[in-house]
Structures are given as C-alpha cells and as structure tokens.
Motif scaffolding. Structure first.
Motif, PDB file in Angstrom:
ATOM      1  N   UNK A   1       0.816  -1.214   0.000  1.00 54.47           N
ATOM      2  CA  UNK A   1       0.000   0.000   0.000  1.00 54.47           C
ATOM      3  C   UNK A   1       0.851   1.266   0.000  1.00 54.47           C
ATOM      4  N   UNK A   2       1.996   1.228   0.686  1.00 56.23           N
ATOM      5  CA  UNK A   2       2.884   2.391   0.715  1.00 56.23           C
ATOM      6  C   UNK A   2       3.415   2.721  -0.682  1.00 56.23           C
ATOM      7  N   UNK A   3       3.775   1.678  -1.435  1.00 54.88           N
ATOM      8  CA  UNK A   3       4.264   1.902  -2.799  1.00 54.88           C
ATOM      9  C   UNK A   3       3.145   2.488  -3.660  1.00 54.88           C
ATOM     10  N   UNK A   4       1.929   2.002  -3.464  1.00 51.47           N
ATOM     11  CA  UNK A   4       0.782   2.555  -4.193  1.00 51.47           C
ATOM     12  C   UNK A   4       0.549   4.018  -3.840  1.00 51.47           C
ATOM     13  N   UNK A   5       0.628   4.337  -2.545  1.00 54.61           N
ATOM     14  CA  UNK A   5       0.399   5.710  -2.106  1.00 54.61           C
ATOM     15  C   UNK A   5       1.504   6.639  -2.600  1.00 54.61           C
TER      16      UNK A   5
ATOM     17  N   UNK B   1       0.858   7.444  -6.191  1.00 54.48           N
ATOM     18  CA  UNK B   1      -0.338   8.294  -6.305  1.00 54.48           C
ATOM     19  C   UNK B   1      -0.004   9.737  -5.956  1.00 54.48           C
ATOM     20  N   UNK B   2       0.769   9.935  -4.881  1.00 60.64           N
ATOM     21  CA  UNK B   2       1.175  11.289  -4.501  1.00 60.64           C
ATOM     22  C   UNK B   2       2.066  11.931  -5.543  1.00 60.64           C
TER      23      UNK B   2
ATOM     24  N   UNK C   1       2.543   9.116   5.001  1.00 58.84           N
ATOM     25  CA  UNK C   1       3.887   9.644   4.755  1.00 58.84           C
ATOM     26  C   UNK C   1       4.358   9.286   3.348  1.00 58.84           C
ATOM     27  N   UNK C   2       4.092   8.054   2.911  1.00 57.41           N
ATOM     28  CA  UNK C   2       4.503   7.638   1.571  1.00 57.41           C
ATOM     29  C   UNK C   2       3.851   8.509   0.506  1.00 57.41           C
ATOM     30  N   UNK C   3       2.567   8.775   0.674  1.00 62.88           N
ATOM     31  CA  UNK C   3       1.845   9.612  -0.303  1.00 62.88           C
ATOM     32  C   UNK C   3       2.387  11.031  -0.299  1.00 62.88           C
ATOM     33  N   UNK C   4       2.636  11.564   0.889  1.00 61.24           N
ATOM     34  CA  UNK C   4       3.102  12.950   0.992  1.00 61.24           C
ATOM     35  C   UNK C   4       4.514  13.109   0.424  1.00 61.24           C
TER      36      UNK C   4
ATOM     37  N   UNK D   1       6.009  11.193  -1.740  1.00 65.50           N
ATOM     38  CA  UNK D   1       5.923  11.035  -3.182  1.00 65.50           C
ATOM     39  C   UNK D   1       5.512  12.330  -3.849  1.00 65.50           C
ATOM     40  N   UNK D   2       4.609  13.066  -3.206  1.00 61.73           N
ATOM     41  CA  UNK D   2       4.157  14.343  -3.745  1.00 61.73           C
ATOM     42  C   UNK D   2       5.255  15.401  -3.673  1.00 61.73           C
TER      43      UNK D   2
END
Length: 380
Positions: A96-100, A103-104, A308-311, A313-314
């Motif tokens: 899920x972290x890699x997905x997020x 996405x970010x 955190x992963x999504x953020x 990545x963004x």
C-alpha cells in the motif's frame, strides 16, 4: 550502517545503482531533469529559505544529476519499504505504501499547466514542521557543538584541522562570496563583516568518509548591533554515483553540479549555497539553519506509513514537475500509468524493482553486520 537495515540503505547509494543495473529490469525512461539521485527518506525534510520561511523539500543533493526521474521514485520506494520493515509492519502495508507513493507523485504531475497539486500534509509531517519552526540557534549549537559557547569542541565528531587547512578556511570566510552567502539571510545587514571563530574537520557519518568535511563557526559583525554566530558546513563534492542521461549538459565541477541540482529541486537550499576549493578539491558551502531537519521514520503505524509515503511522493513529484512543461508532464504521466497490474495500483516496474532491491539490501545488510561484528571484536 550496521544499526538497521534502513541505515544500511541510506549509506549504500552506489550499490543501489549497481544492483538496479544487475537486476536487468527496464525502467520507464522519463524526461531528463534534475533528480536527487539519493532520494531516501532522510534526505527529505524541512528546509528554511533566506527569509526564514520553511518548506519540506529534498535536503541533500550530493548525488544530484540530470537523469531519469524513475530513479528517484524507486530509491524512495525502497527506503520506505525498509523503514516499514524496521517498524515491524506487514508486507501488505509495504504494498500500500508503494501505491500511495506513486499516487502522490502523479498528483503533483497532473495539477494543470501552472498549478502543482499538493497532498495535504499528514499529522506526522505537521509535527516535524512545528518542531522546525520553534528551533533557534541555541538548539543547533547544542546538537552540533554540545553548547552555545564560541568554540567547536574536539572529540569523536570534530577533529583539529592542519595549519594549511585553517589558512584556506580563513581565506574562504574572508571571501566576498561567503560574506554575500551569510548576509543573504533577510535579518542580516548586507554590509556585515565575517570573522572565523573556529574550524574543525567534521566526522559526520557516511557523508564524510574519504572526503573533506568542515564545520566553521563564524561571527557576523554588524556595526551598532549585537554580534551573531552561525555554523557553516563545508563539504567536498565528489562524482555522483547516480547515472546521468545528459552528462554533457551538467557542470563539470562537482560542487557546481550539486548547487545547480539544489537550485532546481530544493530552491530553499539552492539559494543558500556557495562553491569553492579547499586543498585543491572542489567544495560546496552552506550555512546550517536551525530549521533544517531530517525526517526520522524509526517507528510508524500503518496509517502513518501510508500517509507519509503519499506525501513524500508528492514532495518529490513537485520537485520534478517544476522543471517540466505541461506537455512533458502529461507525457510522463502517461508513461507512468502504463503496465499497471490489476492486483496493485503501482506500476509493475516499480513494484518488482522494490521487491528485488529490498531482497538484495537485506542479504547485503546481514553480511555487512557479520563483517562489522568481526571487526569490532567481542569485547567492544
């Protein structure tokens, strides 16, 4: 590096690219732009600009090159995956972290012609930002120098410099470039003078091994005002391990390469950097600000890990997107969206790269620990 698998990943940039190449896995060829080159979690964090404003950006550009943005994505994904394992999170959370993360990243790329879409800052990142905003000189001095007295104490972290080094560091401090760098901070007088109070060789983890690294304690002298102390980091710039897709378009001088990468990826840091030479070697120079912090992800719960992963990545996505036209961003987004398996929202090239590289790092980490244990001996 033996402290944890995540620490081992942070200190193994060169091996990361070797393993990535040996895996033979084809990554998408993104547009050539300035990439961090060593985009792990601890190289992202709050960074102050010259006016005292703070933003979370890439904070270490030693490996910055004109390269393929996919390398930053994979490096960050592997770093997050090892951080998750260090927090004893199940493998499904890593998925899920890699997905997020992706996405970010894609959210930043798809904001529009002039607007970069920002992911809301999670609570864990707000805590880091609040801590950064509260910090003052005394906090930096206590951390780096064990006190606020005008001296850098010798010990495990700080070693004496030679007479020749001290002379060159004095000359660097007296240069007009250094004066402009230090007085660039908005609260300082442009006409202030500088005085080198103390200088030490700085033993600072993997980043100081085999290269020059100095800490300079500098006094800012402004007529009619109280003197101010600041801490300046002088670090040798060496050839980047990250592969470049346009080596001929980068500055030949490694310090200029680092500074140029910072200007494009981390403007808050880029405007606070200077280049020079010490002992015939090229160095980059920056004043350390109390607000400059690294993100520490030693313990995460499942919700925090995905946020955190999504953020992050963004954050990386915005650093890349700022350098691209809307046409190039759309093309890169289209490339990223290809080869998405039905079972996972992340591209197959990214997920397979993470699986292979985490496995390679785990094995190498255990072997490193075995060698380290034999090196220090049973009584150390």
């Amino acid at each position: 590096m033996a402290r944890s698998a995540h620490a081992f990943v942070r200190g193994n940039t060169r091996q990361f690219y070797t393993w990535l190449e040996q895996a033979g896995r084809s990554l998408p060829q993104g547009p050539t732009l300035w990439i961090c080159g060593d985009c792990h979690v601890s190289n992202i964090g709050p960074v102050a600009d010259r006016e005292g404003e703070i933003d979370i950006q890439v904070r270490d550009l030693d490996q910055a090159v004109l390269g393929n943005p996919a390398h930053d994505i994979v490096r960050l994904a592997v770093s997050l995956a090892t951080a998750a394992r260090g927090s004893d999170l199940p493998g499904v959370v890593t998925t899920r972290m890699v997905e997020e993360l992706i996405e970010g990243y894609e959210r930043a790329m798809g904001g529009g012609r002039k607007i970069l879409r920002i992911v809301e800052r999670p609570d864990s990142m707000r805590v880091v930002m609040k801590a950064a905003m509260k910090r003052r000189w005394k906090h930096l001095a206590r951390e780096r120098m064990n006190g606020t007295h005008p001296i850098i104490p010798e010990g495990r972290r700080f070693w004496p410099v030679t007479a020749a080094e001290e002379a060159e560091l004095h000359a660097l401090t007296a240069s007009e470039g250094m004066r402009q760098l230090v007085t660039r901070m908005i609260h300082r007088d442009d006409a202030a003078a500088l005085e080198l109070v103390d200088a030490k060789y700085w033993v600072k983890g993997c980043s100081s091994l085999g290269r020059l690294r100095y800490a300079l304690l500098v006094r800012v002298l402004t007529p009619g005002q109280r003197d101010e102390l600041c801490l300046v980091d002088v670090k040798e710039a060496i050839a980047a391990a990250a592969p470049s897709t346009a080596p001929g378009d980068m500055p030949a001088d490694n310090a200029e390469r680092v500074r140029e990468g910072a200007v494009h990826l981390a403007p808050n840091l880029g405007e606070r950097m200077l280049t020079g030479r010490i002992g015939g070697r090229t160095v980059f120079v920056r004043e350390l600000r109390p607000q400059d912090l690294k993100i520490d992800l030693e313990q995460l719960d499942e919700r925090q890990a995905m946020e955190v992963a999504r953020y992050l990545g963004n954050v990386v996505g915005r650093g890349h997107a700022r350098q691209l036209t809307w046409k190039l961003r759309k093309a890169w987004l289209a490339e990223l969206s290809r080869n998405r398996p039905q079972s996972i929202a992340a591209p197959s090239w990214l997920w397979r790269s993470v699986v292979e590289l985490v496995a390679a790092h785990e094995a190498a980490y255990l072997e490193h620990c075995r060698k380290f244990a034999h090196h220090i001996g049973p009584d150390d």
